[in-house]
Write an enzyme that holds these catalytic residues in place. Structure first.
Site, PDB file in Angstrom:
ATOM      1  N   GLY A 131       0.840  -1.203   0.000  1.00 34.56           N
ATOM      2  CA  GLY A 131       0.000   0.000   0.000  1.00 34.56           C
ATOM      3  C   GLY A 131       0.863   1.237   0.000  1.00 34.56           C
ATOM      4  O   GLY A 131       2.091   1.172   0.138  1.00 34.56           O
ATOM      5  N   LEU A 132       0.228   2.384  -0.140  1.00 36.82           N
ATOM      6  CA  LEU A 132       0.946   3.653  -0.167  1.00 36.82           C
ATOM      7  C   LEU A 132       1.608   3.948   1.176  1.00 36.82           C
ATOM      8  O   LEU A 132       1.229   3.386   2.210  1.00 36.82           O
ATOM      9  CB  LEU A 132      -0.018   4.793  -0.517  1.00 36.82           C
ATOM     10  CG  LEU A 132      -0.597   4.813  -1.945  1.00 36.82           C
ATOM     11  CD1 LEU A 132      -1.707   5.855  -2.029  1.00 36.82           C
ATOM     12  CD2 LEU A 132       0.497   5.091  -2.970  1.00 36.82           C
ATOM     13  N   SER A 133       2.571   4.832   1.159  1.00 38.44           N
ATOM     14  CA  SER A 133       3.171   5.314   2.399  1.00 38.44           C
ATOM     15  C   SER A 133       2.092   5.989   3.239  1.00 38.44           C
ATOM     16  O   SER A 133       1.307   6.799   2.726  1.00 38.44           O
ATOM     17  CB  SER A 133       4.295   6.319   2.076  1.00 38.44           C
ATOM     18  OG  SER A 133       4.833   6.858   3.257  1.00 38.44           O
ATOM     19  N   GLY A 134       1.992   5.620   4.511  1.00 42.58           N
ATOM     20  CA  GLY A 134       0.976   6.198   5.383  1.00 42.58           C
ATOM     21  C   GLY A 134      -0.337   5.446   5.378  1.00 42.58           C
ATOM     22  O   GLY A 134      -1.298   5.874   6.029  1.00 42.58           O
ATOM     23  N   SER A 135      -0.388   4.310   4.684  1.00 41.78           N
ATOM     24  CA  SER A 135      -1.647   3.552   4.618  1.00 41.78           C
ATOM     25  C   SER A 135      -1.852   2.654   5.838  1.00 41.78           C
ATOM     26  O   SER A 135      -2.939   2.094   6.021  1.00 41.78           O
ATOM     27  CB  SER A 135      -1.690   2.704   3.338  1.00 41.78           C
ATOM     28  OG  SER A 135      -0.628   1.763   3.317  1.00 41.78           O
ATOM     29  N   GLY A 136      -0.822   2.484   6.665  1.00 41.37           N
ATOM     30  CA  GLY A 136      -0.964   1.683   7.885  1.00 41.37           C
ATOM     31  C   GLY A 136      -0.353   0.302   7.800  1.00 41.37           C
ATOM     32  O   GLY A 136      -0.662  -0.578   8.622  1.00 41.37           O
ATOM     33  N   LYS A 137       0.537   0.099   6.852  1.00 42.55           N
ATOM     34  CA  LYS A 137       1.149  -1.226   6.657  1.00 42.55           C
ATOM     35  C   LYS A 137       1.927  -1.686   7.877  1.00 42.55           C
ATOM     36  O   LYS A 137       1.739  -2.812   8.367  1.00 42.55           O
ATOM     37  CB  LYS A 137       2.084  -1.197   5.441  1.00 42.55           C
ATOM     38  CG  LYS A 137       1.413  -0.839   4.131  1.00 42.55           C
ATOM     39  CD  LYS A 137       2.385  -0.855   2.980  1.00 42.55           C
ATOM     40  CE  LYS A 137       3.541   0.102   3.157  1.00 42.55           C
ATOM     41  NZ  LYS A 137       3.122   1.518   3.259  1.00 42.55           N
ATOM     42  N   SER A 138       2.821  -0.838   8.364  1.00 46.92           N
ATOM     43  CA  SER A 138       3.663  -1.219   9.502  1.00 46.92           C
ATOM     44  C   SER A 138       2.834  -1.400  10.773  1.00 46.92           C
ATOM     45  O   SER A 138       3.105  -2.294  11.586  1.00 46.92           O
ATOM     46  CB  SER A 138       4.754  -0.163   9.734  1.00 46.92           C
ATOM     47  OG  SER A 138       5.633  -0.106   8.629  1.00 46.92           O
ATOM     48  N   SER A 205       6.104  -1.662  -2.049  1.00 47.81           N
ATOM     49  CA  SER A 205       6.172  -2.566  -3.213  1.00 47.81           C
ATOM     50  C   SER A 205       5.200  -2.112  -4.304  1.00 47.81           C
ATOM     51  O   SER A 205       4.188  -2.775  -4.548  1.00 47.81           O
ATOM     52  CB  SER A 205       5.899  -4.015  -2.793  1.00 47.81           C
ATOM     53  OG  SER A 205       4.816  -4.136  -1.902  1.00 47.81           O
TER      54      SER A 205
END
Length: 275
Positions: A131-138, A205
């Site tokens: 997902g985009l940066s800031g989407s909550g992946k981490s 990615s």
């Protein structure tokens, strides 16, 4: 103090005592404060943890290592480096070329993925969060890891930024380097899954073909793609690292969602829509 007995070595079918004695002859005892090695047992005690366990093994004289044991294992050096199915003189092993690596051969071990999974009581797999940066992946990766850990499951997170602190610190954010970044992480994730660990990869990615290439590394069902479908405007409003602001100001080039594309998954196993 603990004492751990070393079992007879039996890698070459019924080969036990003779190779055990030959191996111990090559590994001459080294007395150190932490590890004192003898052929019979390994004694572990307190002391200087910087001491070496064993001195380097020196090659034995060829005239002393040519005994024919069990009709196949010709030397202790063969025992240390090969399995019984491919000894010199029996047949020439088939070598491979993979990428730029030539004359290599896959060495199969008797302990396989299924054995490790049985030991851990879980299935090794890769959960790939994109997902985009800031989407909550981490955030999702850590919450998932914590939840699985509480249930007695062994996990490991491969976070995009974390991996760039070490293994991928030589890569930039140009398209070709981003592709190599994904390729490396995909290969490492594959190793974790093969070890029986639940590997959670959390990284932007952005390119579909790179994610698909990582999926292709694993057996069907062992790669779970999770898409954090959060709109660009929401991610930019969050901007937890201040990167969108820098990208809008032209201080960061090739930033995903601003001047570099993000290709969303077409058939992800898990889909997290923004609400």
């Amino acid at each position: 103090m603990a004492s751990v007995g070393i079992r007879s070595l039996s890698l070459c079918k019924s080969l036990d005592l003779e190779y055990s004695e030959a191996l111990c002859a090559k590994l001459r005892p080294v007395k150190v404060s932490v590890f004192n090695f003898t052929c019979k047992k390994l004694r572990i005690s307190g002391g200087d943890t910087r001491s070496n366990f064993l001195e380097p093994i020196k090659a034995m004289d060829a005239s002393k290592t040519t005994s024919d044991v069990n009709g196949g294992c010709n030397a202790i050096d063969d025992f240390l480096t090969t399995d019984c199915d491919g000894f010199p003189g029996k047949s020439t092993p088939k070598m491979s070329t993979v990428g730029n690596s030539t004359n290599i051969q896959w060495h199969k071990c008797s302990v396989e993925k299924s054995d490790r999974q049985e030991l851990l009581k879980q299935k090794g797999c890769v959960i790939w969060i994109t997902g985009l940066s800031g989407s909550g992946k981490s955030t999702l990766a850590c919450a998932l890891s914590r939840g699985l850990h509480a249930r007695g499951k062994l996990t490991y997170i491969l976070d995009g930024d974390n991996v760039r602190h070490g293994l991928n610190s030589d890569l930039s954010f140009k398209a070709e380097d981003r592709a190599e970044n994904i390729r490396r992480i995909g290969e490492v994730a594959k190793l974790f899954a093969d070890a029986g660990v639940i590997c959670i990869a959390s990284l932007i990615s952005p390119y579909r073909k790179d994610r698909d290439a990582c999926r292709a590394l694993l057996p069907k069902g062992d790669f779970v793609e999770v898409f954090m479908d959060v709109p660009l405007q929401v991610c930019e409003a969050r901007d937890p690292k201040g990167l969108y602001k820098l990208a809008r100001a032209g201080k960061i080039k090739g930033f995903t969602g601003i001047d570099d594309p993000y290709e969303p998954p077409l058939n992800s196993e898990v889909f997290f829509p923004f609400s």
